[in-house]
Design a protein around this motif. Sequence first.
Motif, short mmCIF file in Angstrom:
data_model
loop_
_atom_site.label_atom_id
_atom_site.label_comp_id
_atom_site.label_asym_id
_atom_site.label_seq_id
_atom_site.Cartn_x
_atom_site.Cartn_y
_atom_site.Cartn_z
N TYR A 9 80.49 -2.38 3.44
CA TYR A 9 80.75 -1.09 2.80
C TYR A 9 81.68 -0.23 3.65
N MET A 11 83.22 3.89 3.49
CA MET A 11 83.13 5.18 2.82
C MET A 11 84.06 6.20 3.46
N CYS A 22 80.37 10.56 6.43
CA CYS A 22 80.77 9.23 5.97
C CYS A 22 80.62 8.20 7.08
N VAL A 73 82.82 11.37 -2.13
CA VAL A 73 82.98 10.23 -1.24
C VAL A 73 83.48 9.03 -2.03
N GLN A 74 84.53 8.39 -1.51
CA GLN A 74 85.03 7.16 -2.11
C GLN A 74 84.55 5.99 -1.28
N GLY A 75 83.98 5.01 -1.95
CA GLY A 75 83.42 3.87 -1.24
C GLY A 75 83.96 2.55 -1.75
N ARG A 121 83.33 6.22 -6.62
CA ARG A 121 83.27 7.56 -6.06
C ARG A 121 81.91 8.18 -6.37
#
Length: 260
Positions: A9, A11, A22, A73-75, A121
Amino acid sequence: MFDMQIKPYEMVNVMDENCPVCEGFGRVYNFENSGYEFTIPAEMGHGYCKQIVANPHFQVLYFDMNFSQRMEVQGISRTPHIDLFFCFEEGLQWTFQGMKTQLGMLAGESFLVKSRKSKKRCMYPSAEKIRFMQIKMSLQKFEELVKNICDEWDISGIGECEEIFHRSNISPAIHVILQQMLNCPYKSTLKNMFIEGKILELFAVYFNESLFEKDKVDHRIKLSTIDIKSIYRAREVLDLWGNGSRVCYCQKTRVGTAAF
């Protein structure tokens, strides 16, 4: 099976690439420290998130946070897996790349989703208590579980579709199991054994409630108000009559109430 040697992952805060939250989320999600707990910096809010347990098949995460400002947050998820979310407070919202609609979760709800390699997101609102538990299961382990369920119940494969999404309310039985996991009294190996057992119990109850209970027919007798009054009246009369007349009156009462 999760590959614990890589970072599955990634973030990034859309507004701040150096966001410490993040970075903390990344350490919680990426198996870097077993049992790791991250505290939200005071300048960004308060609360914490922690990794309850992590092994090649399961990962259990808990979040209890309140942000002073809205955070997006974009992950990136690099490993296909199953996510089972349980939302205790407020709500969250996700947007998946390629999807035109957003996926939301409300307080008291849970949902099961099959996550492929994807970008997403997540919107964290400001000044709202965010509290949820997230259980990640490797696709291999999940497919092993559902295959046994499908074989036993003679139903079509639950895990055959590309994307699974199922939303339901958190039942009292599920809530008890989640609290037992959250308040596990053991450490180290015993804790892993306890949590793994609870995860299997959780999925068993979840599948039973979500997939099978809804198909059961309600065989309870539904009585009208007149029926109920007739029953109480019959009881009063029976209490006054003798044993010899009771059977006869019951038969008459049954015929009288059957028409309603």
